[in-house]
Design an enzyme around this catalytic site. Structure first.
Site, short mmCIF file in Angstrom:
data_model
loop_
_atom_site.label_atom_id
_atom_site.label_comp_id
_atom_site.label_asym_id
_atom_site.label_seq_id
_atom_site.Cartn_x
_atom_site.Cartn_y
_atom_site.Cartn_z
N ASP A 36 0.64 -1.38 -0.05
CA ASP A 36 -0.16 0.04 -0.22
C ASP A 36 0.89 1.16 -0.06
O ASP A 36 1.70 1.42 0.90
CB ASP A 36 -0.95 0.16 1.24
CG ASP A 36 -2.04 0.93 1.14
OD1 ASP A 36 -1.71 2.18 0.49
OD2 ASP A 36 -3.18 0.87 1.79
N HIS A 56 -2.99 0.07 -2.65
CA HIS A 56 -4.10 0.72 -2.18
C HIS A 56 -5.27 0.70 -3.35
O HIS A 56 -5.06 0.80 -4.42
CB HIS A 56 -3.82 2.27 -1.87
CG HIS A 56 -4.86 3.06 -0.90
ND1 HIS A 56 -4.66 2.90 0.41
CD2 HIS A 56 -5.63 3.81 -1.62
CE1 HIS A 56 -5.70 3.73 0.76
NE2 HIS A 56 -6.29 4.20 -0.05
#
Length: 232
Positions: free
Chosen positions: A170, A201
């Site tokens: 992420d 993400h």
């Protein structure tokens, strides 16, 4: 399937817009769908419609209504991404939780019981965790929630089940933040964490370049089973 409707604020002094998708027949439970920084866009509306197709009342509050009502942005358009980041900087998260709580009350009154859960993405993933700590929500799911490592001081207040989906690559949640989440939550009796190796993400976005279809379907199947168990 759904439409924008007005819901009373927690104080009752104002109304704010929510996308509300209703199932065929009377719902036995409800799910609050908490937006990313891109507002109640087509992806969030589609997620509400999906939950309604499974028999839930689904509600997505427009949490940016005080600063920019009707936010509907595309993460794949750079200028719109920048606008979303600007709105995020102006957003009062504590007030946002109160608006989510107002949506919870609306849902409880609509279905006639307290079987209300929430699922959030990005900013919404963070807010889902905060909702679990600060309200009587019965089940909470967060996808790639940002800054949860800074909220661990509230974990003692979690009364009902929480599930967090964590992509290990992420770009908005660094490895040390992920490690802190695991250290702080792995032994919590109400919290389950799922890691998604090498994913970034936004992997469960309904539309667009960020989506990883295989991982999104896995995470969503876990979320669906989670709500089926805890909102029964």
């Amino acid at each position: 399937m759904g439409a924008m409707e007005q819901v009373k604020s927690l104080s009752g002094s104002a109304e704010f817009p929510c996308y509300i998708a209703k199932p065929d027949g009377k719902p036995a439970a409800a799910i609050i769908v908490i937006q990313e920084i891109f507002g109640v866009n087509n992806g969030i509306r589609a997620k509400c419609d999906h939950w309604a197709s499974l028999g839930y009342l689904a509600i997505a509050p427009d949490l940016f209504w005080r600063i920019h009502e009707g936010t509907d942005l595309d993460a794949d358009v750079p200028e719109q991404f920048k606008t979303a980041l600007d709105l995020m900087g102006k957003f009062n998260q504590d007030q946002g939780i109160r608006d989510i709580e107002a949506a919870i009350h609306y849902a409880q009154n609509s279905i006639g019981n307290h079987k209300v859960g929430c699922v959030g993405y990005c900013l919404g993933g963070r807010l889902a965790f905060m909702t679990a700590c600060r309200t009587d929500i019965r089940a909470s799911v967060g996808y790639y929630g940002v800054g949860i490592d800074g909220l661990l001081g509230e974990k003692h207040a979690i009364a009902h089940e929480v599930m967090l989906h964590i992509p290990t690559a992420d770009g908005f949640v660094a490895a040390d933040a992920q490690a802190a989440m695991h250290a702080g939550l792995d032994d919590h009796p109400k919290v389950t964490l799922h890691d998604y190796e090498g994913l970034d993400h936004g992997f469960a976005a309904e539309f667009g370049d960020r989506r990883d279809d295989e991982a999104a379907k896995l995470a969503d199947s876990r979320t669906q089973a989670f709500f089926k168990e805890h909102l029964a």
